[in-house]
Every structure is written in structure tokens, then in C-alpha cells.
Design a protein around this motif. Structure first.
Motif, PDB file in Angstrom:
ATOM      1  N   VAL A  91      17.465  53.926  52.901  1.00 20.80           N
ATOM      2  CA  VAL A  91      17.994  54.824  51.767  1.00 20.80           C
ATOM      3  C   VAL A  91      18.326  53.877  50.580  1.00 20.80           C
ATOM      4  CG1 VAL A  91      20.059  55.898  51.330  1.00 20.80           C
ATOM      5  CG2 VAL A  91      19.335  56.002  53.578  1.00 20.80           C
ATOM      6  N   THR A  92      17.703  54.259  49.607  1.00 22.52           N
ATOM      7  CA  THR A  92      17.815  53.545  48.246  1.00 22.52           C
ATOM      8  C   THR A  92      18.907  54.132  47.172  1.00 22.52           C
ATOM      9  OG1 THR A  92      15.981  55.129  47.253  1.00 22.52           O
ATOM     10  CG2 THR A  92      15.298  52.881  48.443  1.00 22.52           C
ATOM     11  N   ARG A  93      19.329  55.414  47.376  1.00 20.26           N
ATOM     12  CA  ARG A  93      20.392  56.105  46.749  1.00 20.26           C
ATOM     13  C   ARG A  93      20.894  56.972  47.250  1.00 20.26           C
ATOM     14  NH1 ARG A  93      20.462  59.418  41.721  1.00 20.26           N
ATOM     15  NH2 ARG A  93      18.350  59.959  41.993  1.00 20.26           N
ATOM     16  N   VAL A  94      22.332  57.352  47.255  1.00 18.88           N
ATOM     17  CA  VAL A  94      22.967  58.658  47.544  1.00 18.88           C
ATOM     18  C   VAL A  94      23.030  59.489  46.249  1.00 18.88           C
ATOM     19  CG1 VAL A  94      25.222  59.446  48.510  1.00 18.88           C
ATOM     20  CG2 VAL A  94      24.054  57.375  49.777  1.00 18.88           C
ATOM     21  N   MET A 100      20.059  62.418  49.612  1.00 20.12           N
ATOM     22  CA  MET A 100      19.919  61.028  49.454  1.00 20.12           C
ATOM     23  C   MET A 100      18.364  60.871  49.069  1.00 20.12           C
ATOM     24  SD  MET A 100      21.816  61.658  52.089  1.00 20.12           S
ATOM     25  CE  MET A 100      23.514  61.717  52.232  1.00 20.12           C
ATOM     26  N   SER A 136      30.650  61.882  49.083  1.00 23.44           N
ATOM     27  CA  SER A 136      29.672  61.083  48.646  1.00 23.44           C
ATOM     28  C   SER A 136      30.118  59.628  48.821  1.00 23.44           C
ATOM     29  CB  SER A 136      29.308  61.005  47.006  1.00 23.44           C
ATOM     30  OG  SER A 136      29.122  62.493  46.781  1.00 23.44           O
ATOM     31  N   GLU A 140      27.780  56.994  50.609  1.00 26.22           N
ATOM     32  CA  GLU A 140      27.130  55.309  50.188  1.00 26.22           C
ATOM     33  C   GLU A 140      27.688  54.358  51.099  1.00 26.22           C
ATOM     34  OE1 GLU A 140      28.588  54.937  46.213  1.00 26.22           O
ATOM     35  OE2 GLU A 140      27.924  56.607  45.562  1.00 26.22           O
ATOM     36  N   ASN A 144      23.958  53.389  51.963  1.00 23.95           N
ATOM     37  CA  ASN A 144      23.201  52.731  51.115  1.00 23.95           C
ATOM     38  C   ASN A 144      22.577  51.441  51.450  1.00 23.95           C
ATOM     39  OD1 ASN A 144      22.874  53.780  48.525  1.00 23.95           O
ATOM     40  ND2 ASN A 144      24.630  52.759  47.746  1.00 23.95           N
ATOM     41  N   ASP A 145      21.354  51.221  51.170  1.00 22.25           N
ATOM     42  CA  ASP A 145      20.476  50.080  51.486  1.00 22.25           C
ATOM     43  C   ASP A 145      20.427  50.026  53.060  1.00 22.25           C
ATOM     44  OD1 ASP A 145      20.148  49.526  48.895  1.00 22.25           O
ATOM     45  OD2 ASP A 145      21.963  48.496  48.568  1.00 22.25           O
TER      46      ASP A 145
END
Length: 298
Positions: A91-94, A100, A136, A140, A144-145
Motif C-alpha cells: 500500500v503506497t497511499r491511502v 487505496m 481514513s 493509514e 500505509n507502506d
């Protein structure tokens, strides 16, 4: 047994002696015949069961080895993680609670989570909705990442080209986690049956019965989405957040009244963090009157 054998030998010797000293030639022939039978009978052949026993032992060994192999194979199958069959991604961005951006097989993809709908935070035609930012932030914090597994269930993409999927993180279904936390409603059931539908229904019921988050506001969750009236309240809260200039991040670490010097400072932080609709820092106490940290000086 030995006494009986001795008696038989003595009897046989006496009979042989009588026959030998008899002068009939037929007696001598009969004696020779008896001696031959005696010699043959005294031979001790190897028991037939010995070889058979060896074969049985070998066969048993083979079967044992086969059993060990089968058990090892069975254990390997039991040790396999079924999630390994799903493609891995990062996952690079929420984007928001239910959308995502991931990187998978060297390609960037947008993912729309299956069967869940979180309140809006970035919809072009809707204001920020209550618990949207909280959903959100939860996404995250969890994703995230992080490496996830992507599970499809029905059509692979929606009309916008986004992947439709469940995301698995550390062995847990993130879609279901949103429902468990009361940060999403069960929605968009377009192409049943779905693999995890029953589990999702139970997760949502648990959250609703516990009045968690979106379920704590009467009439907020509807069959078509979330109440616009509540959205207006949250929109005002978002404006207050943008006006807040205090030392703490409203969506950051947990705060309590001891972190503030005045009641007004705590109140501004409280409203920027979502006000009575959310109160993630639990500053409102047990009276839920919307006025926080009343023991602090003004």
C-alpha cells in the motif's frame, strides 16, 4: 515332552532288536525302511514362517515409511497459509477509508474495497462526513507502506478501472476490520454470493449493537449512504479544524486535559478533532455536553 520321546526311543530300539535277530529277510528290509523314516524325520527343515516373517517385516517397514511420508505431506499441507495464493502488494497511499493505492507486480493500481463504504472525506460533490477522517486515519495506521494480500471476489474492476478486492494485513481481512470498528457500512452487494458476506454481516451487527462510531449517531447510516444532515455538522467541524493553530495535531497522538493550559485551548483542540460526533481523545468526559476540560482555567 522329553519323557515321551525317551519312551518312544526305547520302544523303537526294542522293536529293532527283535527284528534284527529274527531270521526272516523281510524283517531286515522292514528295519532298513524304519531307519530311513527315522533319519528323514530327524531332519529339521527351516520353518516356512521365517521367510514369511521377514517379508512381513519388510512390508511393514515399507508401509511405515509410506505412512511417515504421507503424514509429512499432510503436515505440509496443513502448514500452508491459504493467503499465499493471493497476490502480494504494498500500500503506497491511502486515499480514504475504503480506497487505496497499491503497487503490485511493478504497477500502481487503485483499489476499491469490496462490500464496504466509509464516510466521505474527499468526494467532489459531498462535504466531509462524520467519522470519515477517522476511517481514513485508521486505514493509514493499518496499511500505509505495509505489504498486503489482494483477494478478488467476482468482477475484478469497477467502471472506473479500480481493482475490487479484499485486502489482507497480517492474516486479517481489512474490509471486515472497518466493519468491526464501526467505521464502514456493508454496501454495494451487486454480484452475490460473496465469499465473506456472512462474516461481514456479523461484524457489522456487532458494531451496530455496540453503538461504535458511525452507529453512535441515530439515523446517520442509511441504505443509500450517510445522512446529509450529519455531513453538514462534520463540515463545520472541518472548518474549525482548518482554523485551529494549537500545538497539537488533532489526528495525532492521544491527548488529555493535562496537555492544555486553558479550557479554551482544550475546547479548540476538541472541536478540531471532530467535536462531539467523534471525540477520539475522549476529552468530553461522561456528561457528553460538548464542553471539555471544565476544570481548566479559561
Amino acid at each position: 515332552m522329553e519323557e515321551l520321546l525317551l519312551l518312544l526311543l526305547v520302544t523303537a530300539f526294542a522293536l529293532l532288536r527283535w527284528l534284527l535277530f529274527a531270521h526272516s529277510p523281510y524283517n531286515r528290509i522292514f528295519v532298513v525302511f524304519l531307519i530311513s523314516l527315522f533319519v528323514v524325520g530327524c531332519e529339521t527343515p527351516e520353518p516356512a514362517s521365517t521367510n514369511h516373517g521377514e517379508k512381513q517385516e519388510k512390508t511393514s517397514t515399507v508401509k511405515t515409511n509410506e505412512t511417515e511420508v504421507n503424514e509429512e505431506s499432510s503436515n505440509n499441507k496443513q502448514g500452508e497459509d491459504p493467503l499465499d495464493n493471493f497476490p502480494a502488494a504494498t500500500v503506497t497511499r491511502v486515499i480514504d477509508g475504503d480506497t487505496m493505492e497499491i503497487e503490485m507486480n511493478g504497477k500502481t493500481e487503485d483499489v476499491r474495497l469490496l462490500l464496504v463504504d466509509t464516510p466521505e472525506t474527499k468526494h467532489p460533490d459531498l462535504p466531509v462526513q462524520p467519522y470519515g477522517r477517522k476511517a481514513s486515519q485508521f486505514a493509514e495506521d493499518m496499511l500505509n507502506d505495509k505489504q498486503v494480500r489482494v483477494e478478488y471476489d467476482g468482477p475484478k474492476r469497477d467502471k472506473y478501472g479500480r481493482l475490487l478486492a479484499y485486502l489482507w494485513i497480517d492474516g486479517e481481512n481489512f474490509n471486515q476490520m472497518l466493519l468491526e470498528q464501526g467505521l464502514a457500512r456493508l454496501a454495494y452487494v451487486y454480484d452475490p454470493p460473496y465469499t465473506h458476506y456472512e462474516a461481514f454481516v456479523k461484524a457489522q451487527n456487532r458494531a451496530a449493537n455496540a453503538n461504535k462510531n458511525i452507529w453512535s449517531m441515530d439515523g446517520y447510516v442509511t441504505d443509500s449512504g450517510f445522512s446529509e444532515k450529519a455531513s453538514t455538522t462534520e463540515s463545520r467541524s472541518e472548518e474549525k479544524k482548518n482554523d485551529y493553530s494549537g500545538p497539537y495535531e488533532p489526528e495525532g497522538n492521544d491527548r488529555d486535559c493535562g496537555d492544555f493550559e486553558t479550557q479554551q485551548e482544550a475546547q479548540s483542540f476538541f472541536e478540531a478533532a471532530g467535536g462531539p460526533a467523534e471525540d477520539p481523545h475522549r476529552l468530553d468526559g461522561n456528561d457528553h455536553d460538548g464542553v471539555v476540560c471544565e476544570s481548566l482555567p479559561n
